[in-house]
Design an enzyme around this catalytic site. Structure first.
Site, mmCIF file in Angstrom:
data_model
loop_
_atom_site.group_PDB
_atom_site.id
_atom_site.type_symbol
_atom_site.label_atom_id
_atom_site.label_comp_id
_atom_site.label_asym_id
_atom_site.label_seq_id
_atom_site.Cartn_x
_atom_site.Cartn_y
_atom_site.Cartn_z
ATOM 1 C CG ASP A 20 -2.027 1.000 1.163
ATOM 2 O OD1 ASP A 20 -2.443 1.345 0.041
ATOM 3 O OD2 ASP A 20 -2.487 1.463 2.225
ATOM 4 N N GLY A 21 0.337 2.308 -0.601
ATOM 5 C CA GLY A 21 1.008 3.612 -0.550
ATOM 6 C C GLY A 21 1.459 4.156 -1.891
ATOM 7 N NE ARG A 24 -1.374 6.599 1.364
ATOM 8 C CZ ARG A 24 -1.269 5.635 2.253
ATOM 9 N NH1 ARG A 24 -0.858 5.910 3.472
ATOM 10 N NH2 ARG A 24 -1.562 4.400 1.923
ATOM 11 N NE ARG A 33 -4.931 6.906 -6.771
ATOM 12 C CZ ARG A 33 -4.674 6.521 -5.517
ATOM 13 N NH1 ARG A 33 -4.361 7.412 -4.607
ATOM 14 N NH2 ARG A 33 -4.752 5.257 -5.184
ATOM 15 C CG HIS A 37 -0.906 2.398 -9.338
ATOM 16 N ND1 HIS A 37 -0.999 2.002 -8.017
ATOM 17 C CD2 HIS A 37 -2.039 3.108 -9.585
ATOM 18 C CE1 HIS A 37 -2.141 2.450 -7.505
ATOM 19 N NE2 HIS A 37 -2.786 3.134 -8.430
ATOM 20 C CB SER A 65 -8.645 -5.496 -2.496
ATOM 21 O OG SER A 65 -9.348 -4.291 -2.740
ATOM 22 C CB SER A 66 -12.928 -8.290 -4.134
ATOM 23 O OG SER A 66 -12.873 -8.314 -2.736
ATOM 24 C CG LEU A 131 9.222 -17.153 -3.880
ATOM 25 C CD1 LEU A 131 9.208 -17.046 -2.357
ATOM 26 C CD2 LEU A 131 9.568 -15.781 -4.502
ATOM 27 N NE ARG A 188 -2.578 -1.206 4.663
ATOM 28 C CZ ARG A 188 -3.846 -1.318 4.282
ATOM 29 N NH1 ARG A 188 -4.606 -2.257 4.807
ATOM 30 N NH2 ARG A 188 -4.369 -0.490 3.391
ATOM 31 N NE ARG A 194 -7.631 0.806 5.780
ATOM 32 C CZ ARG A 194 -7.543 2.136 5.939
ATOM 33 N NH1 ARG A 194 -7.710 2.678 7.137
ATOM 34 N NH2 ARG A 194 -7.283 2.917 4.907
ATOM 35 C CG LEU A 195 -5.369 -7.492 8.765
ATOM 36 C CD1 LEU A 195 -5.874 -8.771 9.435
ATOM 37 C CD2 LEU A 195 -3.936 -7.700 8.277
#
Ligand code: IPE
Ligand code: IPE
Ligand code: MG
Length: 246
Positions: A20-21, A24, A33, A37, A65-66, A131, A188, A194-195
């Site tokens: 995440d991030g 920002r 943005r 990415h 995520s969904s 892996l 995270r 948060r998850l």
């Protein structure tokens, strides 16, 4: 390839990362943005290489995520374009470096060409023994758990399953992570604690590391530090540590 002096014995078996991030990171640089990415994909490459180099067994990356479909269409399209280029450009390296790549999540909403690339990557790396790299793509843990319950209920309704056999271990066999050990460590980046609907069942006893570093800034060194710091933590799984028993 660079080797690291991290001992395999110090490594968790399964590290899962909420990347995440990106937005920002871009905003801080007065960039769109989308630029965040793009930088985020570079971080994915460097962390996957680091995981291979230290000999990690399982790495799971939360890529989409969904709930991320709720983002503006332009951003979703750009992210999908990045998934296409990642699969186009990186699967050869994964094959070569003995990585087994898989996707968990909903496969019914992705564009057909992305699905083909995913299935091709999974097939080409299926026999690799290094892996285990899992991308959570169009993934949501609540839907995963509901689907498992739905499948078991259907089997019970057909008389093929006795509900009294539904234990946590049996339940876990109906999740998309059935072939993976539960994550020992969930990291995270990006500062939120948060998850966000990631591996809710599987994280029951995971260590959680919330880092302020924005995903595009997450370096190989910070990854290795975070993963090895985990070796210092005492995990009790609800029991009492042996040395504390009077
Ligand atoms: C994570 O970065 C990438 C995805 C969710 C696909 P964000 O895009 O959520 O970045 P922030 O949280 O807005 O900074
Ligand atoms: C979680 O990040 C999803 C991924 C990293 C793929 P989000 O940015 O979507 O999560 P929220 O909205 O801050 O909870
Ligand atoms: Mg975010």
């Amino acid at each position: 390839m660079p080797r690291s002096n991290v001992s395999i014995a110090d490594l968790p078996r399964h590290v899962a990362i909420i990347m995440d991030g990106n937005g920002r990171w871009a905003r801080k640089r007065h960039l769109p943005r989308a630029a965040g990415h793009v930088a985020g994909v570079s971080a994915v490459r460097s962390i996957v290489r680091a995981a291979i180099d230290v000999g990690l067994e399982n790495l799971t990356l939360y890529a989409f995520s969904s709930e991320n479909w709720k983002r503006p269409q332009l951003e979703v399209n750009h992210l999908m374009g990045l998934f296409r280029s990642y699969f186009r450009e990186d699967v050869d390296e994964l094959v070569e470096r003995n990585v087994r790549m898989r996707i968990i999540g909903n496969r019914s909403r992705a564009a057909p060409d992305i699905l083909v690339m995913i299935e091709d990557g999974e097939a080409r790396t299926a026999r690799n023994t290094g892996l285990n790299l899992t991308f959570a793509f169009d993934y949501g843990a609540q839907e995963e758990i509901a689907a498992a319950a739905r499948n078991m209920a259907l089997a019970a309704a057909r008389g093929q399953l006795d509900p009294s056999n539904i234990t946590p271990e049996f339940f876990a066999l109906h999740l998309s992570t059935r072939d993976l050990p539960d994550p020992d460590l969930i990291v995270r980046t990006g500062g939120e604690r948060r998850l966000s609907n990631f591996l809710l069942w599987q994280s029951a006893y995971a260590e959680l590391a919330f880092l302020d570093t924005l995903w595009p800034d997450f370096s190989r060194a910070e990854f290795i530090d975070t993963v090895t710091a985990y070796a210092q933590r005492e995990r009790r799984f609800g029991a009492v540590a042996p040395e504390a028993v009077a």
